[in-house]
Design an enzyme around this catalytic site. Structure first.
Site, PDB file in Angstrom:
ATOM      1  N   GLU A 143       0.841  -1.207   0.000  1.00 40.27           N
ATOM      2  CA  GLU A 143       0.000   0.000   0.000  1.00 40.27           C
ATOM      3  C   GLU A 143       0.875   1.256   0.000  1.00 40.27           C
ATOM      4  O   GLU A 143       0.529   2.272  -0.598  1.00 40.27           O
ATOM      5  CB  GLU A 143      -0.926   0.019   1.222  1.00 40.27           C
ATOM      6  CG  GLU A 143      -2.073  -0.970   1.152  1.00 40.27           C
ATOM      7  CD  GLU A 143      -3.110  -0.631   0.085  1.00 40.27           C
ATOM      8  OE1 GLU A 143      -2.735  -0.568  -1.102  1.00 40.27           O
ATOM      9  OE2 GLU A 143      -4.284  -0.453   0.425  1.00 40.27           O
ATOM     10  N   THR A 196      -5.970   7.381  -5.014  1.00 40.59           N
ATOM     11  CA  THR A 196      -5.927   7.491  -3.553  1.00 40.59           C
ATOM     12  C   THR A 196      -4.921   8.567  -3.133  1.00 40.59           C
ATOM     13  O   THR A 196      -5.173   9.348  -2.207  1.00 40.59           O
ATOM     14  CB  THR A 196      -5.543   6.126  -2.930  1.00 40.59           C
ATOM     15  OG1 THR A 196      -6.540   5.192  -3.313  1.00 40.59           O
ATOM     16  CG2 THR A 196      -5.472   6.190  -1.423  1.00 40.59           C
TER      17      THR A 196
HETATM   18  N1  HSE Z   1      -8.220   5.042   4.485  1.00 39.00           N
HETATM   19  C1  HSE Z   1      -7.768   5.199   3.138  1.00 39.00           C
HETATM   20  C2  HSE Z   1      -8.167   6.574   2.661  1.00 39.00           C
HETATM   21  C3  HSE Z   1      -8.395   4.146   2.271  1.00 39.00           C
HETATM   22  O1  HSE Z   1      -9.306   6.963   2.887  1.00 39.00           O
HETATM   23  O2  HSE Z   1      -7.345   7.270   2.052  1.00 39.00           O
HETATM   24  C4  HSE Z   1      -8.016   4.225   0.822  1.00 39.00           C
HETATM   25  O3  HSE Z   1      -8.792   3.286   0.080  1.00 39.00           O
END
Ligand code: HSE
Length: 326
Positions: A143, A196
């Site tokens: 990640e 993201t």
């Molecule tokens: N918690 C992370 C965000 C998840 O909201 O950026 C990304 O899928």
């Protein structure tokens, strides 16, 4: 497309494949600390083990439109596998084929699903496979390369299933929470892509104490509602005053979409992970189907095509589909 064929004189000695589900991270009130696994969609990865010492390679990726990196050090699937192999000092050559079966940049944990499926497949081929819980930390390294942050709220539920709370990152401490039997979820994915990395970059780095109080009150309420099967408490608690207000402008007509789900009987509705997918939780599948249809229509009203996924929570998480030894 084959880009990275292992040396073809190497003898293959075992093959495995595994499925890992999509996930809804954050669940509104739990930015970076809550996530839930669904039954579908998800990714499948096939791993082949050779009889010689050698690298981890990606031999093929399907379903990604050629977008994902094929270089082992850049792809989340191989990065997770390399982290596992390094930790247990396993040096035999491994090749991976990734079957992407979910949209990229969707907010449904796509990068985590490939990495989880890959590590589950390879773990099954190790002389002594590790328990699933031990794999979370390796997939978090993946990640980190995917979006610049080693968050675990997609990885942990995709591996373990159910709803997982990340209580602490340093040290890593996560808890699988109870899931009320009728808790259903729908995810609606509009045909848009939000990275993201971008969606994290716009977040405020500091929040006011009053906002924090509201958020941790709701998070505690949500967790309490899961333990007590209190759907009304879940409804009152699924509120996000941290990420949703900042990220929702990335989703066209988010307010109208959310209202349509609530009008259709959802207990709560927010952005799935970093978006642009939107999710709702409901008591029972019937309301989940209704909320999904309402959100699809609300997107259609503004000429955005969207796709929905409806189901109960997936309590199993990643699963090995097959192991063959030659
Ligand atoms: N918690 C992370 C965000 C998840 O909201 O950026 C990304 O899928």
């Amino acid at each position: 497309m084959t880009v990275n064929q292992p040396n073809n004189t190497m003898k293959l000695i075992a093959k495995s494949s595994a499925f890992a589900p999509a996930t809804v991270a954050n669940l509104g009130c739990g930015f970076d600390v809550l996530g839930l696994a669904v039954h579908t969609p998800g990714d499948v990865v096939e791993a082949t083990l050779y009889d010689e010492i050698g690298p981890v390679t990606i031999t093929d990726v399907t379903g990604d439109g050629g977008v994902l990196p094929r270089e082992a050090h850049l792809n989340t699937a191989s990065v997770a596998v390399m982290a596992l192999c390094k930790s247990v000092d396993f040096r035999q050559a491994i090749s991976l084929v990734i079957y992407k079966q979910m949209p990229l940049g969707s907010g449904m944990g796509s990068s985590a699903a490939s990495a989880v499926a890959a590590i589950a497949a390879v773990n099954a081929l190790l002389p002594v496979p590790l328990p699933k819980e031990s794999l979370v930390t390796f997939v978090m390294e993946a990640e980190q390369i995917a979006c610049g942050a080693a968050h675990a709220d997609n990885v942990a539920p995709s591996l373990l299933g159910g709803i997982v709370l990340i209580r602490s990152y340093h040290p890593l401490d996560f808890i699988k929470l109870p899931v009320p039997a009728d808790l259903a979820v729908c995810i609606v994915h509009p045909a848009l892509e939000v990275r993201t990395e971008t969606s994290r970059a716009i977040l405020r780095k500091q929040i006011a104490l009053g906002v924090a109080i509201e958020q941790w009150g709701n998070l505690a309420g949500f967790v309490s509602g899961l333990y007590t099967n209190d759907y009304d408490l879940l409804r009152r608690s699924l509120v996000d005053v941290v990420a949703e207000p900042v990220r929702s402008p990335l989703i066209p007509n988010f307010t109208g979409i959310k209202q349509s789900a609530m009008d259709a009987g959802a207990l709560g509705c927010s952005i799935s992970g970093s978006g642009p997918a939107v999710f709702a939780i409901t008591k029972g599948l019937e309301y989940a189907h209704k909320a999904a249809a309402a959100m699809i229509q609300a997107f259609a009203d503004i000429n955005v095509v969207a796709q929905s996924f409806v189901g109960l929570v997936n309590n199993e998480g990643a699963r090995v589909l097959k192991i063959e030894r030659f």
